[in-house]
Design an enzyme around this catalytic site. Structure first.
Site, short mmCIF file in Angstrom:
data_model
loop_
_atom_site.label_atom_id
_atom_site.label_comp_id
_atom_site.label_asym_id
_atom_site.label_seq_id
_atom_site.Cartn_x
_atom_site.Cartn_y
_atom_site.Cartn_z
N HIS A 117 7.44 7.56 -3.84
CA HIS A 117 7.66 7.85 -2.36
C HIS A 117 7.57 6.38 -1.83
O HIS A 117 8.34 6.45 -0.74
CB HIS A 117 6.89 8.78 -1.67
N SER A 129 -5.61 -6.09 -4.07
CA SER A 129 -4.08 -6.44 -5.01
C SER A 129 -2.89 -6.39 -3.98
O SER A 129 -2.15 -7.15 -4.09
CB SER A 129 -3.88 -5.21 -5.87
N LYS A 165 -4.81 7.31 -3.65
CA LYS A 165 -5.51 6.26 -3.10
C LYS A 165 -4.72 5.28 -2.35
O LYS A 165 -5.30 4.69 -1.21
CB LYS A 165 -6.00 5.50 -4.47
N LYS A 190 1.95 1.43 -7.98
CA LYS A 190 0.93 0.25 -8.29
C LYS A 190 -0.04 1.01 -9.12
O LYS A 190 -0.24 2.31 -8.76
CB LYS A 190 0.38 -0.20 -7.15
N LYS A 223 0.18 4.19 -13.41
CA LYS A 223 -0.93 3.65 -14.31
C LYS A 223 -0.44 3.55 -15.64
O LYS A 223 0.41 3.87 -16.09
CB LYS A 223 -2.03 4.76 -14.52
#
Ligand code: NAD
Length: 474
Positions: free
Chosen positions: A64, A362, A93, A69, A105
């Site tokens: 989306h 990050s 998250k 990440k 991931k």
């Protein structure tokens, strides 16, 4: 014997609990829940005179927002279900801390301790090559970071591999985060997840109402803490709460067992011992307990599981005595255990919030890489000049005999100093952790049907992801 759902099913169950309390169309609900894609790669590397085949994954849960990440994990436990669960958690998250990414991931099934540094470099570069050529590592599409078993070293190899394959990409450094400073990293990234755990705890302890739910009072000072896993996240969290907030880390659980000291462990010394010996055994300033998992059940105020998933499950949940559990690791509490603990009145600060400090910093690193300038470089000295002006004026006024004040040297030096990158990163991280906690607790307290912080966190995140899909016309 009761069976537990898999990690991914566990995340779905927690997602479903929240969605039941929301008003989403079934189609949108399904779209958000499912993992968009998982790429599996098997590749061979010639090592020690023969070809070894490795299996790796990169899973994209939600696009989306792009880039997506999520970290890359090196562990023997890596398999599709785990990677997909972790990718889903990344989506929620990022939405919770408002980092503008989708969730992803990666993982490689390997025990990094079995290979030397040169071999690890060959394996990591080959894995990265497989992902880069499919745009599964790319500054604008998919940006990995460290996770269990990986760190700055692996990220440096990955960015270098990307550069070799994309020699004219001016934004190459942004293809991965968690890099060493000299390879485009940012100050404060290594400690970021543990630092975020500390900021999350500090924020929790600011609210009497929240503390009362966990039967706690006061501040972090003298609180008894147990930590599982003295790796990147656990070490930093334990170090900061003990050294800066006065908490007592009374036990640390590692692979080989646990070390317990009711007066509090010196985390720095213990970390040195673990680095040297590979475990907590034989650490002189504490009692060694071989059955590490049993120490999770010891009396304490705050339990910080910071190692791996599923450690608090149906077999031990009812014996856990902590008042507050902060999930520094991803998925340390299974969905069944979660229910038992919530019913017992244990407050759980959920993983999708608790360990979001890593992805938050990050995000700052990625922005730094795209803007090609370190944070604070333009403003710092200008800020100092303006502060000097103010101090001069205050001193001029103070020199008036009727006032006669003298600014203290310590105030002057603190006030004069312009913020450097590390201070700015910490400020941005603290702000993100506080804002996310506040959005979560507002839902927790304002709705009678929301029993816990985890459900509240999922509601906030899913609402944001849904809004993003709706604005795309889905
Ligand atoms: P790490 O590899 O640096 O540390 C993990 C530690 O756990 C190691 O010290 C290891 O020895 C220990 N451990 C392994 N098995 C254990 C067991 N059975 N009992 C006790 N200890 C055990 O990994 P990390 O980066 O600190 O990640 C830990 C957790 O935090 C993972 O769930 C990860 O997904 C999560 N996390 C990490 C980051 C990050 O920035 N590194 C960010 C968000 C979430």
């Amino acid at each position: 014997m009761t069976t537990e759902p898999s990690f991914r099913e566990s995340v779905d169950i927690m997602f479903n609990r929240a969605v039941k309390l929301m008003d989403l169309s079934p189609g949108l609900e399904q779209k958000i829940r499912v993992c968009n894609s998982t790429y599996t790669v098997r590749f061979g590397v010639r090592l020690r005179g023969e070809i070894h085949t490795f299996t790796g994954y990169r899973s994209v849960h939600s696009e989306h927002m792009e880039p997506v990440k999520g970290g890359i994990r090196f562990s023997m436990s890596v398999e599709q279900d785990e990677v997909e669960a972790l990718a889903a958690l990344m989506t929620y998250k990022c939405a919770l801390v408002q980092a503008p990414f989708g969730g992803s991931k990666g993982g490689l099934r390997i025990d990094p301790r079995e290979w030397d540094e040169h071999e690890m470099e060959q394996i990591t570069r080959r894995f990265a090559y497989e992902l880069i050529k499919r745009d599964l590592i790319n500054p604008s599409q998919n940006v990995p970071a460290p996770d269990m078993g990986t760190g700055e070293r692996e990220m440096a190899w990955i960015v270098d591999q990307y550069r070799r394959m994309n020699t004219t990409d001016i934004n190459a450094a942004a293809c991965v985060t968690g890099k060493p400073i000299n390879a485009g990293g940012i100050q404060g990234r290594v400690e970021a997840t543990g630092r975020g755990v500390q900021y999350a705890l500090r924020e929790f302890f600011r609210y009497d109402e929240d503390k009362a739910k966990a039967n706690l009072t006061g501040t972090l000072k003298d609180k008894l803490v147990i930590v599982q896993g003295l790796g990147n996240v656990g070490y930093h969290a334990a170090k900061f709460v003990s050294e800066e907030d006065g908490s007592k880390v009374i036990a640390v659980i590692e692979r080989d067992g646990a070390v317990v000291n009711p007066d509090g462990l010196n985390i720095e010394l213990l970390k040195e011992h673990v680095t040297m010996t590979g475990g907590v055994k034989d650490f002189l300033a504490g009692e060694f307990i071989e059955d590490g998992a049993s120490v999770l059940e010891m009396d304490c105020d705050i339990l910080i599981p910071a190692a791996l998933e599923g450690v608090i499950n149906l077999t031990n949940a009812d014996r856990i005595k902590a008042n507050l559990i902060i999930e520094a690791a991803n998925g340390p509490i299974t969905s069944g255990a979660d229910e038992i603990l919530v019913n017992k009145g244990v407050v759980i600060i959920p993983d999708l919030y608790a360990n979001a400090g890593g992805v938050t910093v990050s995000y700052f690193e990625w922005v730094k890489n795209l803007s090609h300038i370190r944070f604070g470089r333009m403003q710092r000295r200008q800020e100092e000049t303006r502060h000097q002006l103010l101090l001069n004026e205050l001193q001029r006024l103070g020199d008036d005999p009727s006032i006669n004040w003298e600014l203290s040297d310590s105030f002057k030096s603190k006030y004069l100093k312009g913020a450097d990158e590390l201070e700015l990163v910490r400020s941005g991280l603290d702000d993100s952790m506080r804002a996310a906690y506040q959005s979560m607790r507002a839902v927790w307290h304002n709705r009678d049907d929301v029993p816990d912080l985890r459900t509240a966190a999922f509601i906030v995140s899913i609402e944001r992801v849904a809004a993003s899909y709706r604005s795309k016309g889905l």
